[in-house]
Design a protein around this motif. Structure first.
Motif: not given
Length: 388
Positions: A263-274
């Protein structure tokens, strides 16, 4: 505007990809070397190369070459350059060095001698001297010594171009943006199918895949380039170059999807894509690749960077066997590529790669491998293809 020679540095294995990028951008006299490609262009093209090249780490502008065998001939050669063209006594600079020479084997010493020669030239002419600033210099000077040949270049980029500006959050084993883009271009990704990164970590491969698919300049999100502090900086020309690149972006009609089981990777990936302003193209969700199956009709392009066990604690043999089983059983009509530095682990995938390319992930020697998954067996595909 006059043309001049430039050198684009890259990672091992991407020289041909970078040369092709330069050709498509309009560079002249392109020549491949090891981890570098030289080319000719004008000031506008220098701006364009920094903004648009996906596989370049740095763009250098050579200003002088000369021979040096000792500290005196090095000092004299540096002194013969008119540094007032590039600096004033009130500006700051830094010297970086790359050495392959029996005459010079200490990079700090070469940097110091270069600094002395530049400072002395200003002191003699004006009574004042420019200062060194390692963090935010006005001019970055690059000294490359190969045996007795010294090449003095200006670093047009500043920080390495893999620092695109969109990545604020990284996970435990992030992949370099230039490595990600180079892998995608080597894999033939062009935005003409659906795309999946099933172990997406902090989202780097997804971001680079979307930028390639939409032809968005790689470094659109960067805060600055070194040339913006130069005496001949032309902000109007830069804006014109950027505008012309943005006119060439294209629509994308497929999906780009990322999975990660953390879940932590998913949250970070979403931040970076945003941060990269790419969230309209990319969807990311928490999932274990081994529990998923192909969700799209038609061809699917997969590129990913599975854990190698260098930094992550996994049971290697079982993990790579599961990669092979999942691709074989659940992902028909798919081209799947992944990179691994664990060459032993490839034996456990249980599939024969159709391509193997040697690359480096950081200092680790790696293989970028391709597996072709057919709908049904390979033989059945061959029979239907040849059954006229």
């Amino acid at each position: 505007m006059e043309n001049f020679k430039m050198v684009a540095k890259t990672l091992f294995g991407f020289e041909e990809v970078l040369a092709k990028e330069l050709l498509q951008l309009g560079a002249q006299k392109i020549e491949q070397g090891t981890r570098m490609v030289s080319f000719i262009g004008d000031k506008g093209f220098m701006y364009k190369a920094n903004l648009a090249l996906r596989t370049a780490l740095k763009i250098l502008k050579p200003i002088k070459t000369f021979k040096a065998y000792n500290d005196k001939s090095l000092y004299d050669g540096i002194q013969k350059i008119d540094w007032s063209e590039y600096l004033t006594e009130y500006k700051t600079f830094v010297v970086e060095t790359t050495l392959h020479s029996e005459h010079f084997n200490h990079s700090q010493f070469v940097a110091l001698k270069t600094k002395d020669a530049i400072v002395d030239q200003f002191r003699d002419a004006t009574g004042k001297r420019p200062n060194i600033d390692k963090d935010f210099p006005d001019l970055r000077i690059h000294i490359h010594i190969d045996r007795d040949m010294v090449t003095v270049s200006l670093d047009t980029s500043g920080e390495s171009l893999h620092k695109r500006g969109y990545k604020t959050a990284t996970n435990i084993a992030p992949i370099n943006e230039v490595l990600a883009a180079g892998m995608l271009l080597l894999s033939g990704w062009d935005g003409n199918s659906h795309f999946l990164d099933p172990m997406c970590g902090s989202g780097t491969i997804l971001a680079e895949a979307a930028m390639i698919a939409c032809n968005i300049p790689a470094n659109i999100n960067r805060k600055e380039f070194a040339f913006e502090k130069w005496q001949d900086w032309d902000s109007e020309l830069f804006d014109k170059v950027l505008e012309s690149l943005l006119k060439k972006t294209r629509e994308f009609h497929y999906t780009i999807t990322g999975y990660d089981k953390a879940p932590s990777a998913v949250a970070k990936a979403k931040d970076n894509i945003r941060n990269a302003n790419l969230d309209e193209y990319i969807s990311i969700r928490q999932a274990n690749f081994f529990d998923t199956e192909k969700m799209t009709e038609g061809p699917l392009h997969i590129v990913f960077n599975p854990p190698y066990g260098e930094r992550l604690d996994i049971e290697m043999e079982r993990f790579y066997r599961e990669i092979g089983d999942t691709m074989k059983q659940k992902y028909p009509n798919t081209n799947a590529w992944f990179i691994t530095a664990n060459l032993e682990a490839l034996k456990f995938v249980g599939l024969k790669p159709s391509r193997k390319i040697k690359l480096f992930n950081g200092k680790l020697e790696a293989r970028f491998v391709k597996y072709e998954m057919y709908a049904g067996s390979k033989r059945a595909k061959f029979q239907t293809d040849t059954n006229y």
